[in-house]
Design a protein around this motif. Structure first.
Motif, PDB file in Angstrom:
ATOM      1  N   PHE A 287      49.957  15.854   1.820  1.00 35.61           N
ATOM      2  CA  PHE A 287      48.562  16.028   1.436  1.00 35.61           C
ATOM      3  C   PHE A 287      48.456  16.741   0.092  1.00 35.61           C
ATOM      4  N   LEU A 288      49.267  17.781  -0.098  1.00 31.46           N
ATOM      5  CA  LEU A 288      49.202  18.561  -1.335  1.00 31.46           C
ATOM      6  C   LEU A 288      49.684  17.782  -2.551  1.00 31.46           C
ATOM      7  N   LYS A 289      50.503  16.755  -2.339  1.00 28.52           N
ATOM      8  CA  LYS A 289      50.958  15.930  -3.467  1.00 28.52           C
ATOM      9  C   LYS A 289      49.845  15.039  -3.987  1.00 28.52           C
ATOM     10  N   THR A 290      48.975  14.606  -3.093  1.00 28.99           N
ATOM     11  CA  THR A 290      47.851  13.749  -3.484  1.00 28.99           C
ATOM     12  C   THR A 290      46.577  14.233  -2.790  1.00 28.99           C
ATOM     13  N   PRO A 291      46.122  15.434  -3.146  1.00 28.86           N
ATOM     14  CA  PRO A 291      44.948  15.989  -2.463  1.00 28.86           C
ATOM     15  C   PRO A 291      43.682  15.218  -2.811  1.00 28.86           C
ATOM     16  N   ASP A 292      42.804  15.145  -1.849  1.00 31.38           N
ATOM     17  CA  ASP A 292      41.517  14.504  -2.102  1.00 31.38           C
ATOM     18  C   ASP A 292      40.457  15.295  -1.360  1.00 31.38           C
ATOM     19  N   LEU A 293      39.379  15.576  -2.053  1.00 33.98           N
ATOM     20  CA  LEU A 293      38.343  16.483  -1.557  1.00 33.98           C
ATOM     21  C   LEU A 293      37.692  15.960  -0.283  1.00 33.98           C
ATOM     22  N   GLU A 294      37.403  14.675  -0.233  1.00 31.90           N
ATOM     23  CA  GLU A 294      36.770  14.115   0.962  1.00 31.90           C
ATOM     24  C   GLU A 294      37.720  14.201   2.159  1.00 31.90           C
ATOM     25  N   GLY A 295      38.986  13.883   1.923  1.00 28.51           N
ATOM     26  CA  GLY A 295      39.979  13.996   2.986  1.00 28.51           C
ATOM     27  C   GLY A 295      40.117  15.428   3.459  1.00 28.51           C
ATOM     28  N   PHE A 296      40.109  16.371   2.524  1.00 31.02           N
ATOM     29  CA  PHE A 296      40.190  17.782   2.879  1.00 31.02           C
ATOM     30  C   PHE A 296      39.001  18.192   3.735  1.00 31.02           C
ATOM     31  N   ASP A 297      37.816  17.772   3.343  1.00 34.86           N
ATOM     32  CA  ASP A 297      36.599  18.146   4.063  1.00 34.86           C
ATOM     33  C   ASP A 297      36.608  17.614   5.495  1.00 34.86           C
ATOM     34  N   ASN A 298      37.343  16.538   5.738  1.00 32.85           N
ATOM     35  CA  ASN A 298      37.382  15.920   7.057  1.00 32.85           C
ATOM     36  C   ASN A 298      38.550  16.403   7.928  1.00 32.85           C
ATOM     37  N   LEU A 299      39.335  17.376   7.445  1.00 29.64           N
ATOM     38  CA  LEU A 299      40.462  17.866   8.232  1.00 29.64           C
ATOM     39  C   LEU A 299      39.976  18.573   9.494  1.00 29.64           C
ATOM     40  N   LYS A 300      40.715  18.366  10.569  1.00 35.44           N
ATOM     41  CA  LYS A 300      40.438  19.061  11.826  1.00 35.44           C
ATOM     42  C   LYS A 300      41.041  20.463  11.752  1.00 35.44           C
ATOM     43  N   LYS A 301      40.633  21.326  12.669  1.00 32.13           N
ATOM     44  CA  LYS A 301      41.129  22.703  12.654  1.00 32.13           C
ATOM     45  C   LYS A 301      42.654  22.737  12.721  1.00 32.13           C
TER      46      LYS A 301
ATOM     47  N   LEU B 277      39.649  30.099   3.416  1.00 25.70           N
ATOM     48  CA  LEU B 277      40.895  30.678   2.891  1.00 25.70           C
ATOM     49  C   LEU B 277      41.726  29.617   2.170  1.00 25.70           C
ATOM     50  N   VAL B 278      41.809  28.437   2.780  1.00 21.87           N
ATOM     51  CA  VAL B 278      42.585  27.345   2.180  1.00 21.87           C
ATOM     52  C   VAL B 278      41.930  26.889   0.880  1.00 21.87           C
ATOM     53  N   ILE B 279      40.612  26.774   0.871  1.00 19.05           N
ATOM     54  CA  ILE B 279      39.897  26.368  -0.353  1.00 19.05           C
ATOM     55  C   ILE B 279      40.204  27.350  -1.476  1.00 19.05           C
ATOM     56  N   ASP B 280      40.088  28.643  -1.196  1.00 18.68           N
ATOM     57  CA  ASP B 280      40.356  29.648  -2.230  1.00 18.68           C
ATOM     58  C   ASP B 280      41.765  29.485  -2.795  1.00 18.68           C
ATOM     59  N   LYS B 281      42.736  29.299  -1.922  1.00 22.00           N
ATOM     60  CA  LYS B 281      44.133  29.156  -2.356  1.00 22.00           C
ATOM     61  C   LYS B 281      44.321  27.892  -3.188  1.00 22.00           C
ATOM     62  N   LEU B 282      43.753  26.775  -2.734  1.00 21.37           N
ATOM     63  CA  LEU B 282      43.942  25.503  -3.439  1.00 21.37           C
ATOM     64  C   LEU B 282      43.233  25.476  -4.796  1.00 21.37           C
ATOM     65  N   VAL B 283      42.096  26.136  -4.881  1.00 21.92           N
ATOM     66  CA  VAL B 283      41.389  26.220  -6.164  1.00 21.92           C
ATOM     67  C   VAL B 283      42.144  27.159  -7.108  1.00 21.92           C
ATOM     68  N   ASP B 284      42.604  28.306  -6.603  1.00 21.53           N
ATOM     69  CA  ASP B 284      43.381  29.241  -7.426  1.00 21.53           C
ATOM     70  C   ASP B 284      44.653  28.594  -7.965  1.00 21.53           C
ATOM     71  N   ALA B 285      45.290  27.760  -7.130  1.00 19.53           N
ATOM     72  CA  ALA B 285      46.526  27.082  -7.530  1.00 19.53           C
ATOM     73  C   ALA B 285      46.250  25.810  -8.331  1.00 19.53           C
ATOM     74  N   GLU B 286      44.965  25.518  -8.572  1.00 15.75           N
ATOM     75  CA  GLU B 286      44.528  24.338  -9.318  1.00 15.75           C
ATOM     76  C   GLU B 286      45.000  23.036  -8.682  1.00 15.75           C
ATOM     77  N   ILE B 287      45.087  23.047  -7.358  1.00 22.45           N
ATOM     78  CA  ILE B 287      45.406  21.832  -6.606  1.00 22.45           C
ATOM     79  C   ILE B 287      44.117  21.055  -6.352  1.00 22.45           C
ATOM     80  N   LEU B 288      43.048  21.783  -6.078  1.00 27.38           N
ATOM     81  CA  LEU B 288      41.713  21.200  -5.986  1.00 27.38           C
ATOM     82  C   LEU B 288      40.867  21.804  -7.096  1.00 27.38           C
ATOM     83  N   GLY B 289      39.898  21.045  -7.565  1.00 29.96           N
ATOM     84  CA  GLY B 289      39.001  21.528  -8.606  1.00 29.96           C
ATOM     85  C   GLY B 289      37.964  22.479  -8.046  1.00 29.96           C
ATOM     86  N   GLU B 290      37.235  23.110  -8.936  1.00 31.58           N
ATOM     87  CA  GLU B 290      36.234  24.093  -8.519  1.00 31.58           C
ATOM     88  C   GLU B 290      35.108  23.486  -7.690  1.00 31.58           C
TER      89      GLU B 290
END
Length: 74
Positions: free
Chosen positions: A8-22, A48-61
């Motif tokens: 997932f982290l190699k090809t992250p996608d915001l919509e896919g992330f938003d649909n992740l189960k717990k 927590l995951v959003i903050d980390k992924l945005v800080d690491a520039e894996i996902l955009g702001e």
């Protein structure tokens, strides 16, 4: 098919992330070595995951829009 956090982290996608189960968010948080508890609410782990992924520039702001601040009201 089992969720693969590394893939997932190699090809992250915001919509896919938003649909992740717990359970998937938990696997992603563990992969990112975040300090969290499985007993936390899904949205807290997601924040927590959003903050980390945005800080690491894996996902955009734009991912910050998926955060919920007043979690106590959920």
């Amino acid at each position: 098919m089992a969720f693969d956090a590394g893939k997932f982290l190699k090809t992250p996608d915001l919509e896919g992330f938003d649909n992740l189960k717990k359970e998937e968010l938990v696997l992603l948080a563990k992969h990112l070595k975040l300090d969290f508890k499985v007993s936390m609410r899904k949205q807290i782990i997601k924040n927590l995951v959003i903050d980390k992924l945005v800080d690491a520039e894996i996902l955009g702001e734009e991912a910050l829009e998926l955060k919920v601040e007043n979690i106590g009201r959920l």
